[in-house]
Design an enzyme around this catalytic site. Structure first.
Site, PDB file in Angstrom:
ATOM      1  N   CYS A   1     -12.027  15.018  -6.161  1.00 40.11           N
ATOM      2  CA  CYS A   1     -10.632  14.590  -5.914  1.00 40.11           C
ATOM      3  C   CYS A   1      -9.848  14.357  -7.197  1.00 40.11           C
ATOM      4  O   CYS A   1      -8.616  14.372  -7.184  1.00 40.11           O
ATOM      5  CB  CYS A   1     -10.623  13.328  -5.063  1.00 40.11           C
ATOM      6  SG  CYS A   1     -11.314  13.582  -3.423  1.00 40.11           S
TER       7      CYS A   1
ATOM      8  N   HIS B   1      -3.336  10.395  -5.982  1.00 38.86           N
ATOM      9  CA  HIS B   1      -4.200  11.123  -5.060  1.00 38.86           C
ATOM     10  C   HIS B   1      -4.011  10.528  -3.663  1.00 38.86           C
ATOM     11  O   HIS B   1      -3.921   9.306  -3.502  1.00 38.86           O
ATOM     12  CB  HIS B   1      -5.655  10.990  -5.521  1.00 38.86           C
ATOM     13  CG  HIS B   1      -6.641  11.516  -4.527  1.00 38.86           C
ATOM     14  ND1 HIS B   1      -6.499  12.749  -3.921  1.00 38.86           N
ATOM     15  CD2 HIS B   1      -7.787  10.977  -4.021  1.00 38.86           C
ATOM     16  CE1 HIS B   1      -7.513  12.937  -3.088  1.00 38.86           C
ATOM     17  NE2 HIS B   1      -8.303  11.878  -3.121  1.00 38.86           N
TER      18      HIS B   1
ATOM     19  N   ASN C   1      -6.494  13.857   3.320  1.00 35.66           N
ATOM     20  CA  ASN C   1      -7.056  13.921   1.962  1.00 35.66           C
ATOM     21  C   ASN C   1      -7.445  15.371   1.670  1.00 35.66           C
ATOM     22  O   ASN C   1      -8.402  15.882   2.256  1.00 35.66           O
ATOM     23  CB  ASN C   1      -8.271  12.996   1.881  1.00 35.66           C
ATOM     24  CG  ASN C   1      -8.886  12.952   0.488  1.00 35.66           C
ATOM     25  OD1 ASN C   1      -8.561  13.772  -0.365  1.00 35.66           O
ATOM     26  ND2 ASN C   1      -9.785  12.012   0.275  1.00 35.66           N
TER      27      ASN C   1
HETATM   28  O1  UT7 Z   1     -10.779  11.069  -1.997  1.00 39.01           O
HETATM   29  C1  UT7 Z   1     -11.949  10.531  -2.545  1.00 39.01           C
HETATM   30  C2  UT7 Z   1     -11.974   9.092  -2.415  1.00 39.01           C
HETATM   31  N1  UT7 Z   1     -12.172   8.692  -1.040  1.00 39.01           N
HETATM   32  C3  UT7 Z   1     -11.558   7.636  -0.628  1.00 39.01           C
HETATM   33  O2  UT7 Z   1     -10.758   7.063  -1.345  1.00 39.01           O
HETATM   34  C4  UT7 Z   1     -11.916   7.065   0.724  1.00 39.01           C
HETATM   35  C5  UT7 Z   1     -12.083   5.579   0.580  1.00 39.01           C
HETATM   36  N2  UT7 Z   1     -12.398   4.890   1.796  1.00 39.01           N
HETATM   37  C6  UT7 Z   1     -11.514   4.747   2.817  1.00 39.01           C
HETATM   38  O3  UT7 Z   1     -10.422   5.277   2.780  1.00 39.01           O
HETATM   39  C7  UT7 Z   1     -11.903   3.856   3.956  1.00 39.01           C
HETATM   40  O4  UT7 Z   1     -13.066   3.134   3.621  1.00 39.01           O
HETATM   41  C8  UT7 Z   1     -12.138   4.616   5.284  1.00 39.01           C
HETATM   42  C9  UT7 Z   1     -10.810   5.117   5.827  1.00 39.01           C
HETATM   43  C10 UT7 Z   1     -13.086   5.765   5.054  1.00 39.01           C
HETATM   44  C11 UT7 Z   1     -12.723   3.665   6.333  1.00 39.01           C
HETATM   45  O5  UT7 Z   1     -11.884   2.539   6.491  1.00 39.01           O
HETATM   46  P1  UT7 Z   1     -12.526   1.078   6.494  1.00 39.01           P
HETATM   47  O6  UT7 Z   1     -11.439   0.132   6.765  1.00 39.01           O
HETATM   48  O7  UT7 Z   1     -13.284   0.923   5.187  1.00 39.01           O
HETATM   49  O8  UT7 Z   1     -13.474   1.131   7.748  1.00 39.01           O
HETATM   50  P2  UT7 Z   1     -15.054   0.950   7.806  1.00 39.01           P
HETATM   51  O9  UT7 Z   1     -15.757   2.078   7.175  1.00 39.01           O
HETATM   52  O10 UT7 Z   1     -15.358  -0.439   7.345  1.00 39.01           O
HETATM   53  O11 UT7 Z   1     -15.279   1.024   9.382  1.00 39.01           O
HETATM   54  C12 UT7 Z   1     -14.693   0.074  10.267  1.00 39.01           C
HETATM   55  C13 UT7 Z   1     -15.076   0.408  11.700  1.00 39.01           C
HETATM   56  C14 UT7 Z   1     -16.561   0.636  11.887  1.00 39.01           C
HETATM   57  O12 UT7 Z   1     -16.942   0.024  13.114  1.00 39.01           O
HETATM   58  P3  UT7 Z   1     -17.693  -1.392  13.104  1.00 39.01           P
HETATM   59  O13 UT7 Z   1     -18.936  -1.185  12.299  1.00 39.01           O
HETATM   60  O14 UT7 Z   1     -16.739  -2.347  12.468  1.00 39.01           O
HETATM   61  O15 UT7 Z   1     -17.931  -1.632  14.560  1.00 39.01           O
HETATM   62  C15 UT7 Z   1     -16.688   2.128  12.024  1.00 39.01           C
HETATM   63  O16 UT7 Z   1     -17.768   2.521  12.810  1.00 39.01           O
HETATM   64  O17 UT7 Z   1     -14.434   1.619  12.113  1.00 39.01           O
HETATM   65  C16 UT7 Z   1     -15.401   2.492  12.724  1.00 39.01           C
HETATM   66  N3  UT7 Z   1     -15.003   3.887  12.480  1.00 39.01           N
HETATM   67  C17 UT7 Z   1     -14.198   4.578  13.309  1.00 39.01           C
HETATM   68  N4  UT7 Z   1     -13.614   4.248  14.479  1.00 39.01           N
HETATM   69  C18 UT7 Z   1     -12.837   5.188  15.073  1.00 39.01           C
HETATM   70  C19 UT7 Z   1     -15.310   4.669  11.420  1.00 39.01           C
HETATM   71  N5  UT7 Z   1     -14.721   5.867  11.555  1.00 39.01           N
HETATM   72  C20 UT7 Z   1     -14.030   5.837  12.713  1.00 39.01           C
HETATM   73  C21 UT7 Z   1     -13.203   6.773  13.379  1.00 39.01           C
HETATM   74  N6  UT7 Z   1     -12.639   6.393  14.546  1.00 39.01           N
HETATM   75  N7  UT7 Z   1     -12.965   7.998  12.891  1.00 39.01           N
END
Ligand code: UT7
Length: 328
Positions: A118, A255, A285
């Protein structure tokens, strides 16, 4: 900063190219265990474009490059350097950049790919600027192009909803400068990497390790935890190197991975939210393509104009991260 005469790498034009097929969050709900609301609230993403048959990283890159050259008022024979930042090349080799070179009918100069995931576009701008200021090149096509849809695990909802395909290109041309921050061109750039973070964002295949292409794997929360600190560190370095501050910027073009990371980074450095260019809602992204896609959008709609001070920054797999300040 000296006041000696120097060569600057000045932006002559930008362009972009997206696949034909747009996929909304609602479309994804039909095949992935997710909701439109979750995607929009956690990331700011509403749409992404997914490459179809015949659309590859090199075809998208070539489309973006042709538009950037047209915007610059140049023909392909002016180009003596092509750098394609990509983590999703058409083939393991030859480099996607050489395929863009051939598609544009260019037979001189050098063309190569650059792999910083990225952060690839910030890395590529930095490398092209070095070629130009040292006199090795006079006109560079700097391209970020990706087809991440082809390395996604469509059964992994934590990653497949986040990424999209596309390409953006920038023409950088040699021009005389004074050596001060009043010059047009790339004024400063700062690159970093730390390979200890490999496991947080990687692809689980490759020609040497597995003989396969593999799929993207990400611990999103872990990446998120590091992102804001890393990008604001290099942005601070860019301000320190130029004596510029957040108030001096006209545009902040980060980004486009997650709107929450973008907003938190801008807030930490006191960048006015009105100066942020955001395309994450439209494209998702797109890895190395996200910054040039955003730049092209903001130039085409008249926001970024000649003389404006623009900060770009990115962070991604490796980890790699970097920032640059460009006077348009
Ligand atoms: O480009 C390279 C760099 N990459 C990035 O910058 C990405 C960085 N990370 C992020 O943008 C975020 O961490 C994400 C968007 C990937 C995830 O957001 P988050 O607020 O960190 O969510 P999380 O991973 O803590 O997940 C929260 C909940 C989980 O459920 P529980 O464990 O709380 O019950 C996941 O299972 O959201 C659930 N979840 C989803 N629910 C519906 C994860 N993916 C999904 C989904 N739909 N697609």
């Amino acid at each position: 900063m000296t006041t000696d005469k120097c060569i600057r790498a000045v932006v002559a034009g930008v362009g972009s190219c997206l696949p034909v097929r747009r996929v909304t969050n609602a479309d994804l709900e039909k095949t992935v265990d997710t909701t439109s609301e979750w995607i929009a609230q956690r990331t700011g993403i509403h749409n992404r474009y997914i490459a179809g048959e015949g659309e590859t990283t090199s075809t998208l890159a070539t489309g973006a490059a042709a538009k950037a050259l047209a915007a610059a008022g140049l023909t392909a024979d002016a180009v003596d350097l092509i750098i394609v930042a990509t983590a999703t090349p058409d083939y393991t080799f030859p480099a996607t950049a050489t395929q863009v070179q051939a598609a544009l009918g260019i037979t001189r100069g050098a063309a190569f790919d650059l792999q910083a995931v990225c952060s690839g576009f910030v890395y590529a701008v930095t490398v092209a600027e070095k070629f130009i200021v040292t006199g090795s090149s006079t006109c560079a096509l700097v391209i970020g192009a990706e087809t991440f849809s082809r390395i996604l695990d469509w059964n992994d909802r934590t990653t497949c909803v986040l990424f999209g395909d596309g390409a953006g290109a920038m023409v950088l041309q040699a021009a005389p400068g004074t050596g001060t921050i009043a010059d047009r061109g790339v004024l400063t750039s700062h690159l970093r990497s730390d390979g200890r973070h490999r496991e947080k964002l990687y692809v689980d295949g490759g020609p040497s390790a597995t003989g396969t292409v593999g799929h993207l794997r990400m611990s999103g929360r872990e990446v998120f935890r590091h992102a804001v600190g890393m990008v604001t560190d290099v942005m601070t370095d860019a301000f320190a190197a130029t004596g510029l501050s957040a108030d001096d910027l006209d545009w902040f073009v980060p980004h486009q991975a997650n709107e929450r990371i973008i907003d938190a980074s801008a807030e930490k450095l006191g960048i006015d939210p009105a100066k942020i260019v955001k395309t994450v809602a439209l494209h998702g992204n797109t890895s190395a393509a996200s910054i040039p896609l955003a730049l092209a959008a903001a130039v085409e709609d008249g926001r970024i104009k000649a003389g404006d001070l623009v900060m770009i920054e990115a962070m991604g797999g490796g980890f790699t991260w970097g920032a640059a300040i460009i006077r348009w």
